[in-house]
Design a protein around this motif. Structure first.
Motif, PDB file in Angstrom:
ATOM      1  N   PHE A   1       6.706  44.143  23.452  1.00  0.00           N
ATOM      2  CA  PHE A   1       8.135  44.128  23.199  1.00  0.00           C
ATOM      3  C   PHE A   1       8.383  44.644  21.787  1.00  0.00           C
ATOM      4  CE2 PHE A   1       6.972  40.638  25.939  1.00  0.00           C
ATOM      5  CZ  PHE A   1       7.850  40.771  26.997  1.00  0.00           C
ATOM      6  N   TYR A   2       9.443  45.409  21.593  1.00  0.00           N
ATOM      7  CA  TYR A   2       9.811  45.891  20.260  1.00  0.00           C
ATOM      8  C   TYR A   2      10.354  44.722  19.453  1.00  0.00           C
ATOM      9  CZ  TYR A   2      12.114  48.676  16.671  1.00  0.00           C
ATOM     10  OH  TYR A   2      12.522  49.203  15.483  1.00  0.00           O
ATOM     11  N   SER A   3       9.755  44.442  18.282  1.00  0.00           N
ATOM     12  CA  SER A   3      10.165  43.313  17.444  1.00  0.00           C
ATOM     13  C   SER A   3      11.094  43.713  16.312  1.00  0.00           C
ATOM     14  CB  SER A   3       8.941  42.638  16.825  1.00  0.00           C
ATOM     15  OG  SER A   3       8.101  42.150  17.816  1.00  0.00           O
ATOM     16  N   GLY A   4      10.966  44.934  15.831  1.00  0.00           N
ATOM     17  CA  GLY A   4      11.806  45.377  14.731  1.00  0.00           C
ATOM     18  C   GLY A   4      11.227  46.604  14.057  1.00  0.00           C
ATOM     19  N   PRO A   5      11.982  47.149  13.123  1.00  0.00           N
ATOM     20  CA  PRO A   5      11.534  48.373  12.452  1.00  0.00           C
ATOM     21  C   PRO A   5      10.341  48.108  11.536  1.00  0.00           C
ATOM     22  CG  PRO A   5      13.523  47.543  11.424  1.00  0.00           C
ATOM     23  CD  PRO A   5      13.280  46.694  12.647  1.00  0.00           C
ATOM     24  N   ALA A   6       9.604  49.169  11.271  1.00  0.00           N
ATOM     25  CA  ALA A   6       8.490  49.079  10.326  1.00  0.00           C
ATOM     26  C   ALA A   6       9.057  48.907   8.930  1.00  0.00           C
ATOM     27  CB  ALA A   6       7.646  50.347  10.406  1.00  0.00           C
ATOM     28  N   VAL A   7       8.367  48.131   8.116  1.00  0.00           N
ATOM     29  CA  VAL A   7       8.796  47.909   6.739  1.00  0.00           C
ATOM     30  C   VAL A   7       8.138  48.975   5.876  1.00  0.00           C
ATOM     31  CG1 VAL A   7       8.771  46.290   4.821  1.00  0.00           C
ATOM     32  CG2 VAL A   7       8.970  45.441   7.148  1.00  0.00           C
ATOM     33  N   HIS A   8       8.955  49.653   5.069  1.00  0.00           N
ATOM     34  CA  HIS A   8       8.442  50.696   4.195  1.00  0.00           C
ATOM     35  C   HIS A   8       8.275  50.137   2.793  1.00  0.00           C
ATOM     36  CE1 HIS A   8       8.934  53.758   7.238  1.00  0.00           C
ATOM     37  NE2 HIS A   8      10.119  53.264   7.494  1.00  0.00           N
ATOM     38  N   TYR A   9       7.114  50.349   2.219  1.00  0.00           N
ATOM     39  CA  TYR A   9       6.832  49.850   0.880  1.00  0.00           C
ATOM     40  C   TYR A   9       6.885  50.963  -0.167  1.00  0.00           C
ATOM     41  CZ  TYR A   9       5.323  45.644   3.206  1.00  0.00           C
ATOM     42  OH  TYR A   9       5.289  44.505   3.968  1.00  0.00           O
ATOM     43  N   ASP A  10       7.611  52.012   0.117  1.00  0.00           N
ATOM     44  CA  ASP A  10       7.666  53.134  -0.812  1.00  0.00           C
ATOM     45  C   ASP A  10       8.874  53.010  -1.743  1.00  0.00           C
ATOM     46  OD1 ASP A  10       9.060  55.630   1.465  1.00  0.00           O
ATOM     47  OD2 ASP A  10       9.493  53.517   1.197  1.00  0.00           O
ATOM     48  N   HIS A  11       9.015  51.876  -2.395  1.00  0.00           N
ATOM     49  CA  HIS A  11      10.118  51.651  -3.311  1.00  0.00           C
ATOM     50  C   HIS A  11       9.678  52.006  -4.725  1.00  0.00           C
ATOM     51  CE1 HIS A  11       8.170  48.009  -4.761  1.00  0.00           C
ATOM     52  NE2 HIS A  11       7.906  47.744  -3.494  1.00  0.00           N
TER      53      HIS A  11
END
Length: 75
Positions: free
Chosen positions: A53-63
């Motif tokens: 099941f899709y849980s949510g978007p990927a978290v991007h750590y490119d801040h």
């Protein structure tokens, strides 16, 4: 969230299907896995084929770095 991702959030994906959207996916056994478009949904190592099941978007750590003028903020 765009329309395609909203629909995929309601869908169940089977082991062996192609991943359509980057993001976090959960399976029937409670495991979470980050998958990217083009991957195949894997089987559970002990239980075999499962549904995802899709849980949510990927978290991007490119801040940006917390540095200001070459020094860490607060130091």
């Amino acid at each position: 969230m765009n329309r395609g991702r909203q629909q995929s959030a309601k869908r169940r994906f089977k082991t062996g299907q192609w991943v359509q959207y980057d993001g976090m996916y959960s399976n029937d056994w409670g495991d979470d896995l980050l998958l990217v478009q083009g991957d195949l949904f894997p089987a559970h190592p002990q239980m075999g084929e499962t549904h995802w099941f899709y849980s949510g978007p990927a978290v991007h750590y490119d801040h940006k770095s917390p540095k200001s003028n070459g020094h860490y903020i607060g130091y």
